[in-house]
Design a protein around this motif. Structure first.
Motif, PDB file in Angstrom:
ATOM      1  N   VAL A 104       0.836  -1.204   0.000  1.00 32.17           N
ATOM      2  CA  VAL A 104       0.000   0.000   0.000  1.00 32.17           C
ATOM      3  C   VAL A 104       0.870   1.253   0.000  1.00 32.17           C
ATOM      4  O   VAL A 104       0.635   2.193  -0.775  1.00 32.17           O
ATOM      5  N   ILE A 105       1.882   1.279   0.838  1.00 33.04           N
ATOM      6  CA  ILE A 105       2.780   2.436   0.882  1.00 33.04           C
ATOM      7  C   ILE A 105       3.482   2.616  -0.460  1.00 33.04           C
ATOM      8  O   ILE A 105       3.610   3.739  -0.955  1.00 33.04           O
ATOM      9  N   SER A 106       3.909   1.523  -1.069  1.00 29.91           N
ATOM     10  CA  SER A 106       4.560   1.605  -2.382  1.00 29.91           C
ATOM     11  C   SER A 106       3.618   2.190  -3.429  1.00 29.91           C
ATOM     12  O   SER A 106       4.030   3.004  -4.255  1.00 29.91           O
ATOM     13  N   GLU A 107       2.363   1.799  -3.371  1.00 28.07           N
ATOM     14  CA  GLU A 107       1.380   2.339  -4.310  1.00 28.07           C
ATOM     15  C   GLU A 107       1.155   3.826  -4.066  1.00 28.07           C
ATOM     16  O   GLU A 107       1.061   4.618  -5.006  1.00 28.07           O
ATOM     17  N   LEU A 108       1.088   4.235  -2.815  1.00 27.07           N
ATOM     18  CA  LEU A 108       0.917   5.656  -2.501  1.00 27.07           C
ATOM     19  C   LEU A 108       2.110   6.479  -2.978  1.00 27.07           C
ATOM     20  O   LEU A 108       1.946   7.596  -3.463  1.00 27.07           O
TER      21      LEU A 108
ATOM     22  N   PHE B  37       4.303  10.282  -7.005  1.00 24.83           N
ATOM     23  CA  PHE B  37       5.218  10.625  -8.092  1.00 24.83           C
ATOM     24  C   PHE B  37       4.549  10.543  -9.459  1.00 24.83           C
ATOM     25  O   PHE B  37       5.216  10.661 -10.495  1.00 24.83           O
ATOM     26  N   ARG B  38       3.239  10.326  -9.465  1.00 22.72           N
ATOM     27  CA  ARG B  38       2.440  10.242 -10.680  1.00 22.72           C
ATOM     28  C   ARG B  38       2.926   9.155 -11.629  1.00 22.72           C
ATOM     29  O   ARG B  38       3.031   9.346 -12.835  1.00 22.72           O
ATOM     30  N   ILE B  39       3.239   8.001 -11.056  1.00 24.34           N
ATOM     31  CA  ILE B  39       3.647   6.830 -11.832  1.00 24.34           C
ATOM     32  C   ILE B  39       2.465   5.868 -11.820  1.00 24.34           C
ATOM     33  O   ILE B  39       2.240   5.160 -10.845  1.00 24.34           O
ATOM     34  N   PHE B  40       1.703   5.884 -12.888  1.00 19.48           N
ATOM     35  CA  PHE B  40       0.508   5.048 -12.958  1.00 19.48           C
ATOM     36  C   PHE B  40       0.781   3.903 -13.913  1.00 19.48           C
ATOM     37  O   PHE B  40       0.852   4.082 -15.123  1.00 19.48           O
ATOM     38  N   VAL B  41       0.925   2.720 -13.349  1.00 22.77           N
ATOM     39  CA  VAL B  41       1.237   1.546 -14.151  1.00 22.77           C
ATOM     40  C   VAL B  41       0.129   0.538 -14.007  1.00 22.77           C
ATOM     41  O   VAL B  41      -0.427   0.329 -13.004  1.00 22.77           O
TER      42      VAL B  41
END
Length: 55
Positions: free
Chosen positions: A42-46, A51-55
């Motif tokens: 969850v923290i990694s996703e946040l 950083f606006r990295i949507f994968v």
């Protein structure tokens, strides 16, 4: 290590935490907060969102 702070309105936070997330294998972030591995995911996703990295 950086200290990341995320500022979201309460309603947006609740919605995000309780919505299945494709980046988290269609699991709800709230369900992943039960153990350290889930918290890490969850923290990694946040951080990616920050950083606006949507994968």
């Amino acid at each position: 290590m950086h200290d990341y702070g995320f500022i979201l309105s309460g309603q947006v936070t609740k919605l995000w935490l309780n919505t299945s997330n494709i980046s988290l294998e269609n699991q709800k972030p709230i369900d992943l907060l039960k153990d350290s591995k889930g918290k890490y995911l969850v923290i990694s996703e946040l951080i990616r969102i920050d950083f606006r990295i949507f994968v």
